[in-house]
Motif scaffolding. Structure first.
Motif, PDB file in Angstrom:
ATOM      1  N   THR A  31       0.865  -1.182   0.000  1.00  0.00           N
ATOM      2  CA  THR A  31       0.000   0.000   0.000  1.00  0.00           C
ATOM      3  C   THR A  31       0.898   1.227   0.000  1.00  0.00           C
ATOM      4  N   ILE A  32       0.879   1.971  -1.117  1.00  0.00           N
ATOM      5  CA  ILE A  32       1.800   3.094  -1.300  1.00  0.00           C
ATOM      6  C   ILE A  32       1.021   4.406  -1.271  1.00  0.00           C
ATOM      7  N   PRO A  33       1.367   5.311  -0.355  1.00  0.00           N
ATOM      8  CA  PRO A  33       0.651   6.591  -0.264  1.00  0.00           C
ATOM      9  C   PRO A  33       1.160   7.600  -1.288  1.00  0.00           C
ATOM     10  N   SER A  34       0.354   8.625  -1.536  1.00  0.00           N
ATOM     11  CA  SER A  34       0.790   9.726  -2.386  1.00  0.00           C
ATOM     12  C   SER A  34       1.975  10.435  -1.729  1.00  0.00           C
ATOM     13  N   HIS A  35       3.000  10.741  -2.528  1.00  0.00           N
ATOM     14  CA  HIS A  35       4.150  11.486  -2.025  1.00  0.00           C
ATOM     15  C   HIS A  35       4.016  12.983  -2.319  1.00  0.00           C
ATOM     16  N   ARG A  36       2.914  13.357  -2.948  1.00  0.00           N
ATOM     17  CA  ARG A  36       2.709  14.767  -3.287  1.00  0.00           C
ATOM     18  C   ARG A  36       2.004  15.520  -2.169  1.00  0.00           C
ATOM     19  N   THR A  37       1.424  14.786  -1.229  1.00  0.00           N
ATOM     20  CA  THR A  37       0.676  15.435  -0.154  1.00  0.00           C
ATOM     21  C   THR A  37       1.567  15.807   1.024  1.00  0.00           C
ATOM     22  N   ARG A  38       2.798  15.287   1.045  1.00  0.00           N
ATOM     23  CA  ARG A  38       3.705  15.623   2.146  1.00  0.00           C
ATOM     24  C   ARG A  38       5.095  15.857   1.590  1.00  0.00           C
ATOM     25  N   SER A  39       5.540  17.072   1.657  1.00  0.00           N
ATOM     26  CA  SER A  39       6.846  17.442   1.117  1.00  0.00           C
ATOM     27  C   SER A  39       7.962  16.750   1.896  1.00  0.00           C
TER      28      SER A  39
END
Length: 296
Positions: free
Chosen positions: A282-290
């Motif tokens: 399960t891979i989260p978005s990396h754009r929501t947390r710098s």
């Protein structure tokens, strides 16, 4: 994703039972939800006086909501097609029942959703049926195989993919994957990492995929393309989505390439489950947390 002719009869029976149980579950859930809704609506609209109650419908009537056209609950065309297809198929799907169940659990929660599958085979109709109402897209390396499957199941959405890697390059590509250009999150079309697939249809890049299954390309001999680029691109798409998370599944992790690349590029910290030869990340978005690292 190609089929294997081992124990076709036993697994065929299991799959048929599995689909009928899934159908029964959907039917019971729909019936329960409808009964609860109509009983509540009837109580609110009609007083307790039995003379004011509507005439009870005959057993053969379809249930009717106030001021609406009568409706009947029936299975979806995709599920009906799948039941007939697998009931008459004498080929064993490549994934086992337990392996399929890993993805099924996620689909039960997320469908209808966007589901991208690397590979096209005899199990493709099953994935489409389980994601009824969503969009399921298949990416396949073999043009002739696409034509063969489309003749049998023309409703499947599939695209041809060209891979320029070989299994013999796996060690070199794994080393390259540690470089900064491969750790940069962005659209695969514009990535400077040699592992990124850039020749897919534009809509494949533009859609945010909720599930991605990597079960292709071929990777069981040295001259085969291997799944290095497919695994990397799946992970990059997941990290590059606007928000939320993507469930990524990699099959055949008993092989060296699938084992090493899934752990390194999808990250052991994102690993949720392994059953047999399939791993679920399960891979989260990396754009929501710098500043989020490539791997946790």
């Amino acid at each position: 994703m190609r089929a294997k002719p081992q124990y076709p009869f036993n697994l065929k029976i299991i799959l048929i039972c599995f689909f009928f149980l899934f159908l029964l579950f959907l039917t019971l859930r729909s019936s329960f939800s409808y009964s609860h809704h109509t009983s509540s609506s009837t109580s609110a609209i009609h007083p307790a006086n039995s003379s004011d109650l509507p005439e009870e419908p005959k057993p053969t009537d379809c249930p009717t909501l106030p001021n609406l056209t009568p409706t009947c609950t029936k299975i979806s065309p995709s599920l009906a097609h799948a039941l007939v297809h697998y009931a008459t198929l004498n080929i064993t799907p490549q994934q086992t029942l337990k392996e399929i169940s890993v993805s099924l659990k996620v689909l039960e929660n997320k469908s209808p959703c966007n589901f991208l599958v690397f590979g096209l085979g005899h199990d493709s109709l099953m994935w489409t049926a389980l994601n009824h109402g969503g969009r399921t897209v298949f990416l396949e390396e073999d043009k002739s195989w696409i034509q063969q499957i489309q003749r049998q199941i023309p409703s499947l959405e599939s695209y041809h993919v060209v891979y320029d890697t070989k299994v013999t390059q796996a060690d070199e590509l794994l080393e390259i994957s540690t470089k900064e250009e491969c750790k940069t999150v962005g659209d695969p079309r514009f990535s400077k990492c040699p592992l990124a697939l850039k020749g897919l249809p534009n809509e494949v890049y533009d859609i945010e995929w909720d599930l991605i299954m990597v079960d292709a390309p071929t990777g069981y001999f040295d001259g085969a393309p291997g799944r290095m680029s497919a695994i990397y691109t799946a992970g990059l798409m997941a990290r590059n989505r606007e928000n939320g998370e993507t469930d990524v599944f990699v099959h055949d992790v008993d092989r060296v390439v699938e084992d090493k690349f899934s752990k390194a590029l999808l990250c052991e910290g994102y690993l949720r489950e392994q059953e047999g030869r399939i791993r679920h990340f399960t891979i989260p978005s990396h754009r929501t947390r710098s500043g989020r690292p490539f791997c946790p």
